[in-house]
Write a protein that holds these residues in place. Structure first.
Motif, mmCIF file in Angstrom:
data_model
loop_
_atom_site.group_PDB
_atom_site.id
_atom_site.type_symbol
_atom_site.label_atom_id
_atom_site.label_comp_id
_atom_site.label_asym_id
_atom_site.label_seq_id
_atom_site.Cartn_x
_atom_site.Cartn_y
_atom_site.Cartn_z
ATOM 1 N N LYS A 44 19.378 -43.990 -22.949
ATOM 2 C CA LYS A 44 20.031 -45.293 -22.780
ATOM 3 C C LYS A 44 21.551 -45.156 -22.791
ATOM 4 N N PRO A 45 22.211 -45.554 -21.700
ATOM 5 C CA PRO A 45 23.666 -45.385 -21.622
ATOM 6 C C PRO A 45 24.429 -46.276 -22.607
ATOM 7 N N GLU A 46 23.746 -47.255 -23.197
ATOM 8 C CA GLU A 46 24.395 -48.074 -24.228
ATOM 9 C C GLU A 46 24.513 -47.298 -25.540
ATOM 10 N N ASN A 47 23.663 -46.279 -25.726
ATOM 11 C CA ASN A 47 23.635 -45.517 -26.975
ATOM 12 C C ASN A 47 24.132 -44.083 -26.853
ATOM 13 N N PHE A 48 24.014 -43.516 -25.642
ATOM 14 C CA PHE A 48 24.374 -42.114 -25.439
ATOM 15 C C PHE A 48 25.214 -41.963 -24.189
ATOM 16 N N MET A 49 26.184 -41.048 -24.239
ATOM 17 C CA MET A 49 26.895 -40.681 -23.025
ATOM 18 C C MET A 49 26.161 -39.480 -22.425
ATOM 19 N N CYS A 50 25.908 -39.549 -21.140
ATOM 20 C CA CYS A 50 25.318 -38.423 -20.419
ATOM 21 C C CYS A 50 26.499 -37.590 -19.934
ATOM 22 N N VAL A 51 26.575 -36.349 -20.421
ATOM 23 C CA VAL A 51 27.722 -35.498 -20.097
ATOM 24 C C VAL A 51 27.246 -34.237 -19.389
ATOM 25 N N PHE A 52 27.823 -33.985 -18.224
ATOM 26 C CA PHE A 52 27.580 -32.757 -17.483
ATOM 27 C C PHE A 52 28.690 -31.801 -17.886
ATOM 28 N N VAL A 53 28.349 -30.813 -18.695
ATOM 29 C CA VAL A 53 29.343 -29.888 -19.249
ATOM 30 C C VAL A 53 29.444 -28.666 -18.353
ATOM 31 N N ILE A 54 30.669 -28.390 -17.903
ATOM 32 C CA ILE A 54 30.898 -27.235 -17.042
ATOM 33 C C ILE A 54 31.728 -26.205 -17.810
ATOM 34 N N VAL A 55 31.144 -25.017 -17.987
ATOM 35 C CA VAL A 55 31.826 -23.894 -18.635
ATOM 36 C C VAL A 55 31.717 -22.700 -17.689
ATOM 37 N N PRO A 56 32.513 -21.647 -17.915
ATOM 38 C CA PRO A 56 32.447 -20.500 -16.993
ATOM 39 C C PRO A 56 31.039 -19.917 -16.828
ATOM 40 N N GLU A 57 30.212 -20.008 -17.871
ATOM 41 C CA GLU A 57 28.865 -19.438 -17.813
ATOM 42 C C GLU A 57 27.887 -20.303 -17.010
ATOM 43 N N GLY A 58 28.270 -21.538 -16.713
ATOM 44 C CA GLY A 58 27.373 -22.420 -15.974
ATOM 45 C C GLY A 58 27.615 -23.870 -16.357
ATOM 46 N N ALA A 59 26.609 -24.703 -16.130
ATOM 47 C CA ALA A 59 26.748 -26.127 -16.422
ATOM 48 C C ALA A 59 25.401 -26.676 -16.878
ATOM 49 N N ASN A 60 25.468 -27.724 -17.705
ATOM 50 C CA ASN A 60 24.241 -28.335 -18.194
ATOM 51 C C ASN A 60 24.522 -29.759 -18.635
ATOM 52 N N PHE A 61 23.473 -30.555 -18.708
ATOM 53 C CA PHE A 61 23.586 -31.925 -19.191
ATOM 54 C C PHE A 61 23.355 -31.964 -20.690
ATOM 55 N N ILE A 62 24.150 -32.777 -21.377
ATOM 56 C CA ILE A 62 23.892 -33.068 -22.781
ATOM 57 C C ILE A 62 23.964 -34.583 -22.954
ATOM 58 N N TYR A 63 23.362 -35.067 -24.005
ATOM 59 C CA TYR A 63 23.450 -36.487 -24.352
ATOM 60 C C TYR A 63 24.116 -36.556 -25.711
ATOM 61 N N TYR A 64 25.248 -37.206 -25.737
ATOM 62 C CA TYR A 64 26.017 -37.291 -26.977
ATOM 63 C C TYR A 64 26.007 -38.744 -27.453
ATOM 64 N N PRO A 65 25.587 -38.974 -28.700
ATOM 65 C CA PRO A 65 25.482 -40.360 -29.184
ATOM 66 C C PRO A 65 26.850 -40.979 -29.457
ATOM 67 N N TYR A 66 26.949 -42.278 -29.141
ATOM 68 C CA TYR A 66 28.150 -43.004 -29.532
ATOM 69 C C TYR A 66 28.062 -43.225 -31.037
ATOM 70 N N LYS A 67 29.225 -43.429 -31.655
ATOM 71 C CA LYS A 67 29.227 -43.654 -33.105
ATOM 72 C C LYS A 67 28.398 -44.870 -33.465
ATOM 73 N N LYS A 68 27.696 -44.761 -34.553
ATOM 74 C CA LYS A 68 26.894 -45.896 -35.039
ATOM 75 C C LYS A 68 27.828 -46.983 -35.556
ATOM 76 N N GLY A 69 27.387 -48.223 -35.379
ATOM 77 C CA GLY A 69 28.166 -49.343 -35.916
ATOM 78 C C GLY A 69 29.301 -49.781 -35.011
ATOM 79 N N LYS A 70 29.513 -49.064 -33.914
ATOM 80 C CA LYS A 70 30.572 -49.467 -32.955
ATOM 81 C C LYS A 70 29.900 -50.174 -31.804
ATOM 82 N N SER A 71 30.567 -51.195 -31.277
ATOM 83 C CA SER A 71 29.963 -51.881 -30.133
ATOM 84 C C SER A 71 30.608 -51.447 -28.844
#
Length: 136
Positions: free
Chosen positions: A109-136
């Protein structure tokens, strides 16, 4: 892949002398710092009807995908963040058209997690990073 998987492999765990710190540790720090701004852009992308599936690209080089929203040089951070969408990822062939449905099944859910495509020299991958709790 969740951020825990990406961040869990630390040199301290291996019993070997500590090597160079993982760039993903600095990414987590920057995502924490950027969280409110990223969430604001994600909501804007959805509200304006651009996409129901915002994707953010984290990199330390130059990437021709999406638009820069947070520049590491201007903000004195380690990572630049660009905003994009699932549609652009499919259009550019980063996500195969045949894999789109599979991607949507794991897209959080994009309201709760940022979908991040991380690019590093070794390659790239998707991660889901949660937004801080209690913040709107």
């Amino acid at each position: 892949m969740d951020r825990e998987e990406l961040l869990s492999a630390t040199p301290e765990d291996s019993g070997e002398p500590k090597k160079q710190e993982s760039p993903l540790l600095s990414l987590e720090k920057d995502l924490e710092f950027y969280a409110d701004a990223i969430k604001e852009v994600a909501i804007e992308i959805m509200v304006e009807g651009i996409s129901a599936h915002p994707i953010f690209i984290a990199h330390q080089h130059e990437v021709k995908l999406g638009e820069i929203i947070l520049n590491r040089e201007e903000l004195n951070t380690d990572w630049t963040i660009q905003a994009s969408t699932l549609e652009e990822f499919v259009e550019k062939g980063i996500i195969n058209k045949e894999k789109k449905e599979q991607f949507l099944k794991v897209y959080k859910k994009p309201e709760n997690f940022m979908c991040v495509f991380v690019i590093v020299p070794e390659g790239a991958n998707f991660i889901y990073y949660p937004y801080k709790k209690g913040k709107s």
